[in-house]
Structures are given as C-alpha cells and as structure tokens.
Design an enzyme around this catalytic site. Structure first.
Site, PDB file in Angstrom:
ATOM      1  N   THR A   1      50.858   5.077  47.497  1.00  0.00           N
ATOM      2  CA  THR A   1      49.955   6.258  46.817  1.00  0.00           C
ATOM      3  C   THR A   1      48.668   6.338  47.364  1.00  0.00           C
ATOM      4  O   THR A   1      47.989   5.304  47.295  1.00  0.00           O
ATOM      5  CB  THR A   1      50.201   6.135  45.609  1.00  0.00           C
ATOM      6  OG1 THR A   1      51.581   5.778  45.134  1.00  0.00           O
ATOM      7  CG2 THR A   1      49.655   7.410  44.809  1.00  0.00           C
ATOM      8  N   GLU A   2      48.410   7.241  47.720  1.00  0.00           N
ATOM      9  CA  GLU A   2      46.903   7.718  48.164  1.00  0.00           C
ATOM     10  C   GLU A   2      46.308   6.403  49.143  1.00  0.00           C
ATOM     11  O   GLU A   2      45.312   5.908  49.181  1.00  0.00           O
ATOM     12  CB  GLU A   2      46.026   7.795  47.147  1.00  0.00           C
ATOM     13  CG  GLU A   2      46.301   9.028  46.251  1.00  0.00           C
ATOM     14  CD  GLU A   2      46.290  10.213  47.074  1.00  0.00           C
ATOM     15  OE1 GLU A   2      45.319  10.501  47.739  1.00  0.00           O
ATOM     16  OE2 GLU A   2      47.094  11.151  46.908  1.00  0.00           O
ATOM     17  N   LEU A   3      47.322   5.893  49.987  1.00  0.00           N
ATOM     18  CA  LEU A   3      47.079   4.898  50.827  1.00  0.00           C
ATOM     19  C   LEU A   3      46.281   3.560  50.282  1.00  0.00           C
ATOM     20  O   LEU A   3      45.692   2.666  50.816  1.00  0.00           O
ATOM     21  CB  LEU A   3      45.968   5.293  52.000  1.00  0.00           C
ATOM     22  CG  LEU A   3      46.556   6.107  52.971  1.00  0.00           C
ATOM     23  CD1 LEU A   3      45.596   6.913  53.982  1.00  0.00           C
ATOM     24  CD2 LEU A   3      47.848   6.149  53.548  1.00  0.00           C
TER      25      LEU A   3
ATOM     26  N   HIS B   1      54.937   9.165  43.515  1.00  0.00           N
ATOM     27  CA  HIS B   1      53.239   8.932  44.048  1.00  0.00           C
ATOM     28  C   HIS B   1      52.654   8.214  43.140  1.00  0.00           C
ATOM     29  O   HIS B   1      51.664   8.853  42.466  1.00  0.00           O
ATOM     30  CB  HIS B   1      53.011  10.451  44.343  1.00  0.00           C
ATOM     31  CG  HIS B   1      51.835  10.463  45.356  1.00  0.00           C
ATOM     32  ND1 HIS B   1      51.885  10.288  46.644  1.00  0.00           N
ATOM     33  CD2 HIS B   1      50.514  10.876  45.201  1.00  0.00           C
ATOM     34  CE1 HIS B   1      50.748  10.393  47.184  1.00  0.00           C
ATOM     35  NE2 HIS B   1      49.815  10.886  46.308  1.00  0.00           N
TER      36      HIS B   1
END
Length: 376
Positions: free
Chosen positions: A145-147, A109
C-alpha cells in the site's frame, strides 16, 4: 538497451456510511452503497473503459514492445464485479494478452503491514487468492500500500514466496544513490527491490494538470538520465487518466503517443517488473530500517499513524484480528478488509487542514464497536 517499467495502481475503497452510536448492535451495514456504486461506475466510464481500450490498441500496434504492470486492490475488483462488470472484463482482456503483469498487494490497500506480521500475511494471501480466481495468474511481484516498505516488510514478503518488491526511491534512504537500479533487501538479499522514480512519476500525475507537460518533456527527461542507469520505474494511479485528470486536458493523448516516442527517440525498452530480475544484476543494498512510503514530502507513514486517533483506531482494529483470522463467516471477513483500508486512517490525519478527522474517527469507532460485538 535500457529498461522502462510502467506500473499502475487500480484501487477503489469502500466508502463508509454515517454510522451513529444508536446504530451499534442494530445495523451491521457499514458501507455507503450508493456512493460506492456511483463512484465505481463513474471511474469505469471516465477511466477504466477508455484507458483499457487505448492500452489494448497500443499492444495490438506494438506487440511485445509495449508492456506494463497493473496492481488491483481486492476492493476494486469486488466493486467492479458488483457495479461495473464490463470494466473488469476489459482488464481481464488486457491481462490475457500476456503483456501485462499482475502485481500482488494488500487486499483493501490496507495498513496491515503496520499491524503485525500475522495480519499482513493473511491480507496478502487473501489478495493473491483473488488474483488467481479473477485473472488466472499468481503474482510474482509485490508492492505494498502506497509503496510502504522497510527491511522487515521486505523480508516478510520474501517468506511469502515473492522475489521482487517495489517501493519508493526515497531520497532520505538513497542518499547519493540513484533509484534507477535494481537493489536487494537488507535482511534477505534474495529479495530484489525496484524503486519508483518519483520525479518522472509525479510529473505525469501532477505537472500535467498545469498544462505544461507533454510527451516531449517525458522523452527529454528520459534521455537526460545517465547512460549507466539501467531501469526507470514509473508508478502512478490508473485513475489519473480520465478521473483525476480529465480527458479534455489531453491525458489520454499522452499515453497514446508516449510509447511510440519512447521506442523511437530513446534507448529504453518497455518491460514488466519481474522481467528485470533475469536481465539486471543488483547494484547494492536498499537499507530502510524505518518504514517509508511514496506519500507527502516526508515519504514516511505519518499519513496513517502517529496521532492519538489513528493509533487508537489501529490498536483497536488489531485486537480484532485474533478472532477474525480463522473465521468462515464471509461477511465478517469482508468487513475486516473494509475496515483495514488505508483511507480510513488517512481520513483521521490532522495533516490536512480541510479534513474533519475527529468526526471520521468517531464514525469509524462506532462501526468498529459494532464489529467487535459481532465477533465476540
């Protein structure tokens, strides 16, 4: 019939131990094993095991009418292997039903998509390899990660063999357009783009805590979406269920009754992300020249980069990649992934008034100094 795609993030970072200046060169253990073990076992008991049992039951009841996707970070898988093998087995059982698509992402991530193409590519390849080893599948759909997404990131992901990427339906990019369509990347139109419906996603993740959100509210929102809008994507952390929102607040009951209510009271059918490619035609181009994310009101990447501490830490970490990328040393490779995790740089953010970013930065840089000495 319209399409409803649920996809969930399953992630646990390695928490770092307190690492002082005098530890440099003497101790190469960077992780807080007690905290990591305790957190993984707690999340498994409160979320993973009961949620997986519920989802297996819904699949048994509804068959192919109920489908969804899971995105596992490599660090979550590793910690389940170490501290909660029963949870990992229950995830494997879900995937084996054929009703669950496994997504690709970065291994830890991480923030490697902001560190250069080479580091990002290696990170994704490492993750794909682990998904193949663990679940027996090669992911076809990617979510960062986190779009985090930009035109260039989408094009880079396409070169890795993916034809679908998921990101945030950010208003400042979409303008008047709706997130409820299939789009294409601005550089490579062969790369399809699905967008998170942030309103429906955040209602479950945040409004539920206020005690004023129910299955009926969700159904009402779905039915209010214009008939010509074809695909609704709901993306939330899996840990929302039982960990972020306690079971006593009824969050499991929401997932128990929601699928039946959708099938009975709306014209939506559940799909996995990659099924959409064969069913829908792109509405247009999703043009994101500047990186965006699903975080904070700004929907940008300022959570992880921008202040002097974050920029210095990422620059110093990037310098290490040239020596780490071809390493055969499994411990170095593992520590590299631990250090690239986005949580490390979020902890250095000055946006959160309750944080201690400077203390975290000093601790992280002590660890990074030791790590650099090991790869010289």
């Amino acid at each position: 019939m319209r399409h409803l795609c649920f996809y969930f993030q399953v992630h646990q970072p390695y928490r770092l131990r307190t690492y002082r200046f005098f530890d440099i060169g003497k101790r190469h253990i960077y992780e807080d094993e007690y905290t990591n073990r305790t957190m993984m076992q707690r999340v498994s008991e409160k979320c993973y095991l009961p949620m997986n049992q519920l989802m297996m039951k819904k699949i048994a009841e509804l068959g192919n009418k109920f489908k969804f996707a899971l995105s596992f970070s490599g660090t979550a898988v590793e910690q389940m292997q170490l501290f909660a093998p029963a949870a990992l087995d229950s995830f494997k059982n879900l995937v084996e039903t054929g009703n669950v698509e496994v997504l690709a992402e970065t291994y830890s991530h991480s923030v490697t998509s902001m560190m250069g193409k080479d580091a990002f590519v290696k990170d994704v390849k490492d993750h794909v390899r682990l998904m193949k080893e663990t679940f027996g599948v090669r992911p076809k759909t990617f979510h960062n990660t986190e779009l985090i997404y930009s035109n260039e990131i989408g094009a880079d992901v396409s070169e890795l063999g993916f034809d679908l990427i998921m990101t945030e339906g950010a208003k400042h990019v979409l303008g008047w357009k709706s997130p409820n369509y299939l789009y294409v990347n601005a550089i490579n139109p062969k790369m399809k783009v699905l967008l998170r419906n942030w309103k429906l996603s955040d209602d479950i993740a945040f409004q539920f805590k206020n005690g004023n959100y129910t299955v009926d509210n969700f159904i009402e929102m779905l039915n209010s979406i214009p008939q010509n809008e074809e695909i609704v994507n709901v993306f939330i952390d899996y840990e929302t269920f039982g960990e972020s929102i306690d079971a006593s607040e009824g969050i499991f009951e929401f997932m128990k009754y929601m699928p039946d209510a959708v099938l009975k009271n709306t014209d939506f059918q559940f799909v996995t992300p990659h099924q959409v490619i064969g069913r829908l035609q792109p509405m247009g181009v999703f043009d994101a020249p500047i990186p965006l994310s699903c975080r904070d009101e700004e929907r940008d990447v300022s959570t992880w980069i921008g202040n002097d501490m974050q920029d210095d830490a990422i620059a110093s970490l990037s310098e290490c990649f040239r020596k780490v990328k071809n390493t055969k040393d499994e411990e170095l490779a593992h520590d590299w992934h631990v250090l690239t995790a986005s949580e490390n740089f979020e902890a250095m953010s000055t946006k959160n008034v309750n944080s201690t970013p400077y203390d975290y930065y000093i601790n992280y840089m002590n660890i990074l100094t030791d790590f650099k000495n090991r790869i010289i």
